[in-house]
Write an enzyme that holds these catalytic residues in place. Structure first.
Site, PDB file in Angstrom:
ATOM      1  N   MET A   1       0.823  -1.221   0.000  1.00  0.00           N
ATOM      2  CA  MET A   1       0.000   0.000   0.000  1.00  0.00           C
ATOM      3  C   MET A   1       0.863   1.280   0.000  1.00  0.00           C
ATOM      4  SD  MET A   1      -2.757  -1.266   2.827  1.00  0.00           S
ATOM      5  CE  MET A   1      -3.752   0.216   2.799  1.00  0.00           C
ATOM      6  N   HIS A   2       0.190   2.409  -0.201  1.00  0.00           N
ATOM      7  CA  HIS A   2       0.695   3.776   0.055  1.00  0.00           C
ATOM      8  C   HIS A   2       1.845   4.267  -0.824  1.00  0.00           C
ATOM      9  CE1 HIS A   2      -1.531   3.141   3.778  1.00  0.00           C
ATOM     10  NE2 HIS A   2      -0.659   2.265   4.214  1.00  0.00           N
TER      11      HIS A   2
ATOM     12  N   ASP B   1      -2.782  -4.710  -0.052  1.00  0.00           N
ATOM     13  CA  ASP B   1      -2.472  -6.090   0.359  1.00  0.00           C
ATOM     14  C   ASP B   1      -3.196  -6.524   1.617  1.00  0.00           C
ATOM     15  OD1 ASP B   1      -0.911  -4.483   2.003  1.00  0.00           O
ATOM     16  OD2 ASP B   1       0.986  -5.408   1.459  1.00  0.00           O
TER      17      ASP B   1
HETATM   18  O1  LIG Z   1       1.894   0.090   5.065  1.00  0.00           O
HETATM   19  C1  LIG Z   1       1.256  -0.951   5.128  1.00  0.00           C
HETATM   20  C2  LIG Z   1      -0.167  -0.929   5.493  1.00  0.00           C
HETATM   21  O2  LIG Z   1      -0.626   0.331   5.895  1.00  0.00           O
HETATM   22  C3  LIG Z   1       1.949  -2.238   4.807  1.00  0.00           C
HETATM   23  O3  LIG Z   1       1.236  -3.345   5.278  1.00  0.00           O
HETATM   24  C4  LIG Z   1       2.221  -2.375   3.351  1.00  0.00           C
HETATM   25  O4  LIG Z   1       0.995  -2.550   2.683  1.00  0.00           O
HETATM   26  C5  LIG Z   1       3.249  -3.455   3.014  1.00  0.00           C
HETATM   27  O5  LIG Z   1       2.891  -4.733   3.224  1.00  0.00           O
HETATM   28  P1  LIG Z   1       3.784  -6.066   3.144  1.00  0.00           P
HETATM   29  O6  LIG Z   1       4.774  -5.926   2.040  1.00  0.00           O
HETATM   30  O7  LIG Z   1       4.395  -6.254   4.483  1.00  0.00           O
HETATM   31  O8  LIG Z   1       2.747  -7.132   2.872  1.00  0.00           O
END
Ligand SMILES: O=C(CO)[C@@H](O)[C@H](O)COP(=O)(O)O
Ligand SMILES: Nc1ncnc2c1ncn2[C@@H]1O[C@H](COP(=O)(O)OP(=O)(O)O)[C@@H](O)[C@H]1O
Length: 505
Positions: free
Chosen positions: A85-86, A243
């Site tokens: 995300m983000h 995700d």
């Molecule tokens: O910043 C967040 C949720 O706000 C993280 O959960 C990212 O979405 C990355 O996820 P992974 O690579 O650890 O699955």
């Protein structure tokens, strides 16, 4: 004549690798492939990836499904995505990438977060459901605007990581609602980009991509991507989601009495929320779900699996991952007095602090390397308990935790979660939460099922349940009380060290 097989592909665009899963109508995983890529951390707080690495990695992984696993391109009916995300992908007027993507765990934007707080105060939380934190997309946009004006002048639109890959596949720029909330440019109650936030920070609304639902068809494979990848132009491509939203779909978190724990690069505790009005005052993130018209809340440990990966890479490079974790499992509870805090890239929940750093407390000459591994695993799990405390404080109760992510591959770590959380922890038979959720979005988008709930009945299979063991729960309770004090007691030192590092840069 043999009937043609039909498959959907879930693309899980993670931080360490992209994982693709091909699934049939019965929710059976037919084949899986993955492709890893690098994370660039050129300065403290910086975390970047090249969007082209995601594109090439995804294309190679899908090609391997075709070339190595024998799936025919014409059998792939739909593709959808789960994305880290983000992350900010900035594009120019021709849709070309302008700079490396700034990721969810990039914390260089403390100044911009302060500017947002000063300009909008609590109104910002009312609109977005979230505080302005370093990892989110809006502060990143403001950082580029302030620090790289020549790039900003060329920027015409932005996308999030999985949206960039989908854009190259379909030629259409769009974002789904679950990832849109993670930008904090989105009005969660009006379900639209926030004009007030765009106006306040002088972000042209035209930069914000079109909004689609996670199960909506975003387009089909373009001629040029078909040529590049070997896919067919008849394959439909669906919106997909962040995700964690996809992880929750793939973990069957479809009602409020269940929560998900995810140990990926980050760590997440996530709860399904039926409407937009539950108010955690920004203590937790509040996001649109990939399930249309529903929501979820979550707290995030920035370096969960990342802490263990870092330790392995630095001190046990040649060891097998599973073997290393198994050896740690044999060390005594509490790692012979060693406690680790996983703040190695700063922290988000419950301490929104970009400058905190991790520590090992209680180093003793009788400890060996596997005590350190065990302390890392225990410390990561304690950080999840810090998030669970926020739910307790808001009177939110639940009985089951469904565990996903790379960390859920370990029996030891699943039992440890049950003992540290004092809750039943359930695993999935095939740990592919986010990728499975993404495939489910394509299956529902194609009309194979009427709803994600219907699809879950076929696709989601719970595995072993881990019950808390009362004696162990008691000991971890005692240890957690000490862990919980470390943030306050190390904060001042961490901040001084960071100031010094920055002054030497
Ligand atoms: O910043 C967040 C949720 O706000 C993280 O959960 C990212 O979405 C990355 O996820 P992974 O690579 O650890 O699955
Ligand atoms: N055998 C294992 N036992 C415990 N943890 C593991 C194992 N293999 C990988 N991990 C952890 O899982 C994490 C990767 O999880 P994953 O969900 O694939 O991450 P992401 O989606 O962020 O790329 C790694 O950082 C690592 O710490």
């Amino acid at each position: 004549m043999k009937e043609m097989n039909e498959y959907v592909i879930g693309v899980d665009l993670g931080t360490s690798a992209v994982k693709v899963s091909a699934m049939d109508h019965d929710g059976k995983i037919i084949a899986q492939q993955s492709y890893g890529y690098d994370l660039h951390q050129p300065h403290p707080g910086y975390s970047e990836q090249d969007p082209r690495d995601w594109l090439y990695g995804t294309t190679i992984a899908i090609d391997r499904l075709i070339l190595r696993d024998g799936i025919k391109a014409e059998e792939i009916k739909g593709i959808s995505f789960s994305g880290q995300m983000h992350g900010l992908v900035l594009l120019d007027a021709d849709g070309q990438v302008l700079r490396p993507a700034m990721l969810w765990n990039d914390t260089r934007t403390t100044k911009q977060c302060e500017e947002i707080k000063t300009a909008m105060g609590d109104k910002f939380i009312d609109i977005t459901g979230n505080r302005a934190l370093e990892g989110f997309t809006l502060p990143k946009l403001l950082w580029v605007k302030e620090n790289e004006p020549e790039i900003w002048a060329k920027a015409k639109s932005f996308l999030l990581p999985k949206d960039y890959v989908r854009y190259v596949m379909t030629g259409k720029q769009a974002i789904d609602y679950s990832d849109a909330t993670g930008t904090v440019l989105f009005d969660i109650k009006k379900n639209a980009w926030s004009k007030e936030i765009c106006d306040t920070f002088d972000i042209p609304e035209s930069m914000c991509p079109s909004l689609i639902r996670s199960i909506d068809e975003a387009g089909t494979i373009t001629d040029s991507y078909a040529m590049f990848s070997g896919l067919k132009t008849t394959t439909k491509v669906f919106g997909g989601g962040g995700d964690n939203a996809c992880g929750a779909v793939g973990a069957g978190i479809l009602k409020p009495n269940m929560v998900m724990s995810s140990i990926g690069t980050s760590g997440v505790i996530l709860k399904y929320e039926p409407d937009a009005n539950v108010d955690y005052h920004g203590a937790l993130q509040y996001e649109c779900h990939a399930i249309p018209d529903t929501y979820y809340s979550m707290g995030v440990t920035l370096a969960a699996g990342h802490s263990l990966n870092w330790f392995k890479h630095t001190f046990a490079k040649d060891e097998d991952f599973t073997e290393m974790v198994n050896r740690a499992a044999k060390r005594p509870l509490g790692a012979n007095g060693l406690i680790f805090t996983p703040y190695i890239v700063g922290e988000r929940t419950p301490y929104a602090d970009a400058d905190i750093r991790g520590s090992f407390i209680g180093v003793d000459s009788m400890q060996n390397k596997y005590d350190f591994v065990r302390a890392v695993i225990e410390g990561i799990t304690f950080s999840f308990r810090d998030i669970l405390n926020i739910y307790d404080q808001h009177g939110q109760d639940f009985d089951t935790v469904v565990a996903i992510g790379g960390g859920a591959k370990s029996d030891f770590w699943l039992q440890l979660q049950a003992d540290i959380f004092n809750k039943k922890v359930v695993s999935l038979t095939n740990e592919q939460g986010p990728g499975l959720g993404a495939a489910m979005l394509a299956a529902v988008g194609l009309g194979w099922f009427n709803s994600l709930q219907d699809c879950a009945k076929k696709f989601v299979h719970f595995g072993k349940a881990y019950e808390p063991q009362p004696e162990t729960v008691k000991k971890y309770d005692e240890l957690y009380k000490i862990y919980h004090q470390i943030y306050d007691q190390t904060k001042g030192l961490s901040h001084q060290i960071m100031k010094l590092r920055n002054s030497w840069d």
